[in-house]
Design an enzyme around this catalytic site. Structure first.
Site, mmCIF file in Angstrom:
data_model
loop_
_atom_site.group_PDB
_atom_site.id
_atom_site.type_symbol
_atom_site.label_atom_id
_atom_site.label_comp_id
_atom_site.label_asym_id
_atom_site.label_seq_id
_atom_site.Cartn_x
_atom_site.Cartn_y
_atom_site.Cartn_z
ATOM 1 N N HIS A 1 24.163 5.840 -4.193
ATOM 2 C CA HIS A 1 24.047 6.455 -5.679
ATOM 3 C C HIS A 1 25.587 7.021 -6.331
ATOM 4 O O HIS A 1 26.031 6.720 -6.964
ATOM 5 C CB HIS A 1 22.803 7.564 -5.847
ATOM 6 C CG HIS A 1 21.552 7.128 -5.490
ATOM 7 N ND1 HIS A 1 21.099 6.118 -5.439
ATOM 8 C CD2 HIS A 1 20.848 7.867 -4.565
ATOM 9 C CE1 HIS A 1 19.857 5.853 -5.078
ATOM 10 N NE2 HIS A 1 19.829 7.204 -4.333
ATOM 11 N N ARG B 1 -0.548 -3.401 6.433
ATOM 12 C CA ARG B 1 -1.279 -3.746 7.581
ATOM 13 C C ARG B 1 -2.612 -3.434 7.530
ATOM 14 O O ARG B 1 -3.641 -3.979 7.912
ATOM 15 C CB ARG B 1 -0.915 -2.812 8.809
ATOM 16 C CG ARG B 1 0.262 -3.866 9.558
ATOM 17 C CD ARG B 1 0.696 -2.766 10.704
ATOM 18 N NE ARG B 1 1.047 -1.127 10.237
ATOM 19 C CZ ARG B 1 1.542 -0.641 11.083
ATOM 20 N NH1 ARG B 1 1.823 -0.847 12.330
ATOM 21 N NH2 ARG B 1 1.999 0.644 10.533
ATOM 22 N N LYS C 1 17.286 20.943 -9.069
ATOM 23 C CA LYS C 1 17.352 19.376 -9.121
ATOM 24 C C LYS C 1 18.294 18.942 -10.275
ATOM 25 O O LYS C 1 17.951 19.138 -11.330
ATOM 26 C CB LYS C 1 15.846 18.580 -9.040
ATOM 27 C CG LYS C 1 15.951 17.125 -9.046
ATOM 28 C CD LYS C 1 14.737 16.505 -8.791
ATOM 29 C CE LYS C 1 14.857 15.104 -9.190
ATOM 30 N NZ LYS C 1 15.501 14.178 -8.127
ATOM 31 N N ASP D 1 19.446 -0.203 -6.592
ATOM 32 C CA ASP D 1 19.814 1.292 -6.493
ATOM 33 C C ASP D 1 19.322 1.639 -7.849
ATOM 34 O O ASP D 1 19.802 1.468 -8.997
ATOM 35 C CB ASP D 1 20.975 1.527 -6.306
ATOM 36 C CG ASP D 1 21.584 2.741 -6.138
ATOM 37 O OD1 ASP D 1 20.937 3.700 -6.892
ATOM 38 O OD2 ASP D 1 22.744 3.088 -5.768
ATOM 39 N N HIS D 2 18.280 2.587 -7.970
ATOM 40 C CA HIS D 2 17.539 2.597 -8.990
ATOM 41 C C HIS D 2 18.488 3.767 -9.928
ATOM 42 O O HIS D 2 18.112 3.955 -10.923
ATOM 43 C CB HIS D 2 16.102 3.407 -8.621
ATOM 44 C CG HIS D 2 15.964 4.678 -8.058
ATOM 45 N ND1 HIS D 2 16.403 4.904 -6.665
ATOM 46 C CD2 HIS D 2 16.058 5.870 -8.621
ATOM 47 C CE1 HIS D 2 16.216 6.326 -6.572
ATOM 48 N NE2 HIS D 2 16.180 7.027 -7.563
ATOM 49 N N SER E 1 0.773 -1.039 0.213
ATOM 50 C CA SER E 1 0.158 0.162 0.013
ATOM 51 C C SER E 1 0.916 1.310 -0.051
ATOM 52 O O SER E 1 0.481 2.298 0.213
ATOM 53 C CB SER E 1 -0.894 -0.230 1.228
ATOM 54 O OG SER E 1 -0.157 0.278 2.485
ATOM 55 N N LYS F 1 19.172 4.241 -14.464
ATOM 56 C CA LYS F 1 18.998 5.317 -15.352
ATOM 57 C C LYS F 1 19.658 5.422 -16.725
ATOM 58 O O LYS F 1 21.008 4.814 -16.614
ATOM 59 C CB LYS F 1 19.477 6.524 -14.548
ATOM 60 C CG LYS F 1 18.380 6.990 -13.098
ATOM 61 C CD LYS F 1 18.959 8.374 -12.538
ATOM 62 C CE LYS F 1 18.231 8.503 -11.318
ATOM 63 N NZ LYS F 1 16.966 9.375 -11.609
HETATM 64 P P1 NAD Z 1 5.715 4.136 2.601
HETATM 65 O O1 NAD Z 1 5.839 4.498 3.852
HETATM 66 O O2 NAD Z 1 4.979 4.707 1.620
HETATM 67 O O3 NAD Z 1 5.338 2.602 2.695
HETATM 68 C C1 NAD Z 1 5.572 1.387 3.515
HETATM 69 C C2 NAD Z 1 4.483 0.420 3.383
HETATM 70 O O4 NAD Z 1 4.833 -0.449 4.619
HETATM 71 C C3 NAD Z 1 3.133 0.411 3.415
HETATM 72 O O5 NAD Z 1 2.289 -0.206 2.503
HETATM 73 C C4 NAD Z 1 2.753 0.263 4.952
HETATM 74 O O6 NAD Z 1 1.268 -0.001 5.013
HETATM 75 C C5 NAD Z 1 3.663 -1.043 5.088
HETATM 76 N N1 NAD Z 1 3.844 -1.123 6.562
HETATM 77 C C6 NAD Z 1 4.405 -0.268 7.632
HETATM 78 N N2 NAD Z 1 4.306 -0.903 8.803
HETATM 79 C C7 NAD Z 1 4.094 -2.288 8.606
HETATM 80 C C8 NAD Z 1 4.093 -3.421 9.183
HETATM 81 N N3 NAD Z 1 4.376 -3.355 10.568
HETATM 82 N N4 NAD Z 1 3.382 -4.594 8.680
HETATM 83 C C9 NAD Z 1 3.343 -4.610 7.358
HETATM 84 N N5 NAD Z 1 3.470 -3.521 6.576
HETATM 85 C C10 NAD Z 1 3.630 -2.337 7.235
HETATM 86 O O7 NAD Z 1 7.283 3.721 1.936
HETATM 87 P P2 NAD Z 1 8.016 3.885 0.516
HETATM 88 O O8 NAD Z 1 8.183 5.256 0.166
HETATM 89 O O9 NAD Z 1 6.924 3.141 -0.417
HETATM 90 O O10 NAD Z 1 9.488 3.180 0.596
HETATM 91 C C11 NAD Z 1 9.467 1.853 0.779
HETATM 92 C C12 NAD Z 1 10.961 1.638 0.689
HETATM 93 O O11 NAD Z 1 11.389 1.841 -0.732
HETATM 94 C C13 NAD Z 1 11.947 2.211 1.537
HETATM 95 O O12 NAD Z 1 13.015 1.363 1.935
HETATM 96 C C14 NAD Z 1 12.363 3.448 0.800
HETATM 97 O O13 NAD Z 1 13.691 3.735 1.117
HETATM 98 C C15 NAD Z 1 12.612 2.793 -0.512
HETATM 99 N N6 NAD Z 1 12.441 3.643 -1.794
HETATM 100 C C16 NAD Z 1 11.234 4.397 -1.873
HETATM 101 C C17 NAD Z 1 11.326 5.442 -3.147
HETATM 102 C C18 NAD Z 1 10.139 5.965 -3.377
HETATM 103 O O14 NAD Z 1 9.914 6.866 -4.350
HETATM 104 N N7 NAD Z 1 8.861 6.132 -2.644
HETATM 105 C C19 NAD Z 1 12.289 5.361 -3.801
HETATM 106 C C20 NAD Z 1 13.423 4.682 -3.481
HETATM 107 C C21 NAD Z 1 13.428 3.873 -2.498
#
Ligand code: NAD
Length: 483
Positions: A241, A46, A342, A178-179, A14, A183
């Site tokens: 990165h 959750r 940026k 590592d996105h 989610s 690129k």
């Molecule tokens: P987010 O906070 O939006 O999502 C976290 C997810 O974990 C949610 O679905 C939440 O419901 C779930 N969650 C939290 N606690 C929980 C639990 N106890 N049990 C089950 N589910 C639980 O985070 P995000 O931005 O999607 O980032 C996720 C990962 O991706 C991180 O490691 C972040 O560093 C990495 N990341 C994100 C992005 C981005 O663009 N959002 C880019 C690069 C890397």
């Protein structure tokens, strides 16, 4: 394209990453036929969502990222998604998850192939890995795991996490993502270096004066203050990165393009990474925090940030290798929040040569990674009507139409995971070396903090960071090319 049978489990289904990146990328791969009839995705989080609600979310995510889509395709794609309400700390939930995965494996003939994606807050990665192992979630076919950044907080925690993951997965099946490595222009570094005699032949300390890497962010910490204050620019951007970029720029030529050969070349280089002493950290690194403006908060006044925080929102530093084609060449880097714009940019600064015109500029090779994608080489020529030297850029760029076709980094990298190509993922031995470097800098800063005299430059927002970063150069003839 081959249709790969697989059940994919996304922890954090989610979340923001899943919605903005994973679902649209999976849809593109579905349209290309890479995953088609024999795949299902289980989204877990959750919240008490239903399968139907997740499918609506997936469909929304596709509409938000695509101008035109075939609604039947979206519907057919979304029908492969299942939701499992799951608290990652609850053992029983893994038992239910395993049961659902097995049912779907039968229904979709996925041949026991499992792909786990950790798209959650990093503090949960170890817990998930341990439960996958203890509850035997892995299937009878291939088992791969994608781990988001950051992989650990320092070397000790990264080693612990690695131990927890390797209990169930072989190194070859662990995809530390590592996105940046997905690129377009980062993927262009190797062909640029190794296929152009013009560039390949000058890639040495004889011709290159220094290399400069800038990863500038326009935004401040926004709503992420609480997390960011435990991390900082060095851990958030340099550890992954920037070091990936440095490695691609400094590694020796691999003997071929296989994943093994590329990683071998990287590892050979990284053995010779110079780990800085505390004195070198003091001399060669600058850390900073942004100040406030009429409309924005200073870092220390941001919500959820400690008002006495010593966490850096900016870092500039220097590194070098003792082996490889550019052994001894200084590599300067800087990154931070609230820059004037940026931009991700790499400047390869070439040495001056003596010449009868006196005033000629050095040639620089610049790679713009974001937001534009281009490479340009500065070149000297004659002025038309007057004596003197004129400087122009020779540019290699993509048209708008071409750029529109470039897949998102996540799509590329997910594709690689499905086809089992780990070239553009971080091997454990590389990550370990990056952490050794980062820990040395963090330890030196920590000692300064404890001694009560941390040097943390305060910088004005929406410019180029603290002026102190102009003093890390080895010689007075060096300066930041991108200003
Ligand atoms: P987010 O906070 O939006 O999502 C976290 C997810 O974990 C949610 O679905 C939440 O419901 C779930 N969650 C939290 N606690 C929980 C639990 N106890 N049990 C089950 N589910 C639980 O985070 P995000 O931005 O999607 O980032 C996720 C990962 O991706 C991180 O490691 C972040 O560093 C990495 N990341 C994100 C992005 C981005 O663009 N959002 C880019 C690069 C890397």
């Amino acid at each position: 394209m081959k249709n790969i049978p697989v059940i994919m489990i996304i922890f954090g289904g989610s979340g923001d990453l899943a919605h903005r990146k994973l679902y649209p990328s999976l849809f593109n791969l579905y349209e290309q036929g890479l995953i088609h009839d024999n795949f299902a995705v289980i989204g877990t989080a959750r919240r008490p969502w239903s399968h139907e609600y997740l499918r609506e979310q997936v469909s929304d995510a596709i509409h938000e990222t695509h101008d035109q889509v075939d609604e039947n395709e979206v519907k057919a794609f979304a029908s492969h998604f299942y939701y499992q309400s799951h608290d990652v700390t609850n053992v029983e939930h893994y038992v239910t998850l395993k049961k659902l995965a097995q049912e779907l494996d039968d229904r979709y003939s996925a041949q026991g192939n499992c792909l786990f994606y950790m798209a959650m807050a990093p503090r949960f990665f170890g817990t998930i890995a341990t439960h996958i192992n203890d509850q035997h979630l892995t299937g009878s076919g291939f088992n791969r795991i994608v781990v988001e950044k950051p992989f650990g907080h320092d070397l000790v925690s990264a080693e612990q996490l690695n131990k927890e993951i390797t209990a169930s997965f072989d190194e070859n099946d662990i995809f530390r993502i590592d996105h940046y490595l997905g690129k377009e222009m980062i993927q262009n570094i190797m062909p640029m270096r190794f296929t152009n005699p013009l560039i390949k032949n000058i890639w040495s300390g004889e011709y290159i004066k220094n290399i400069q890497i800038t990863l500038a962010e326009r935004l401040g910490v926004e709503a992420r203050g609480g997390y960011y204050d435990t991390s900082g620019a060095l851990r958030d951007m340099v550890q992954n990165h920037i070091f990936q970029i440095i490695t691609l720029l400094a590694m020796p030529e691999p003997k071929d393009l296989s994943s093994d050969s590329v990683h071998q070349a990287k590892q050979e280089l990284l053995k010779s990474l110079i780990i800085p002493t505390p004195e070198e950290v003091k001399k060669n690194f600058v850390r900073g925090q942004y100040l406030g403006s009429d409309t924005t908060f200073a870092y220390k006044k941001e919500p959820n940030v400690d008002p006495d925080s010593t966490t850096e929102t900016y870092v500039a530093g220097k590194t070098k290798f003792t082996s490889g084609p550019i052994a001894g060449v200084p590599i300067y880097f800087r990154t931070g929040k609230e820059f004037k714009e940026k931009k991700t940019r790499i400047d390869i600064v070439l040495k001056h040569i003596n010449n009868p015109y006196g005033q000629a500029h050095s040639n620089n090779i610049t790679i713009e990674v974001d937001p534009e994608s281009k490479i340009y080489i500065t070149i000297n020529g004659k002025k038309i009507d007057e004596p003197g030297i004129r400087r122009e850029d020779l540019t290699y760029a993509f048209s708008k139409e071409e750029m529109a076709k470039v897949p998102d980094g996540y799509e590329r990298l997910l594709h690689d995971v499905f086809v089992n190509d780990s070239t553009n993922f971080t091997h454990w031995s590389e990550l370990k070396r990056y952490w050794e470097f980062i820990d040395a800098v963090e330890d030196a800063w920590q000692k300064e903090n404890e001694a009560g005299n941390p040097e943390i430059a305060q910088y004005l927002p929406y410019r180029m960071g603290p002026k102190e970063a102009d003093n890390i150069f080895e010689s007075p003839t060096e300066h930041w090319i991108y200003e």
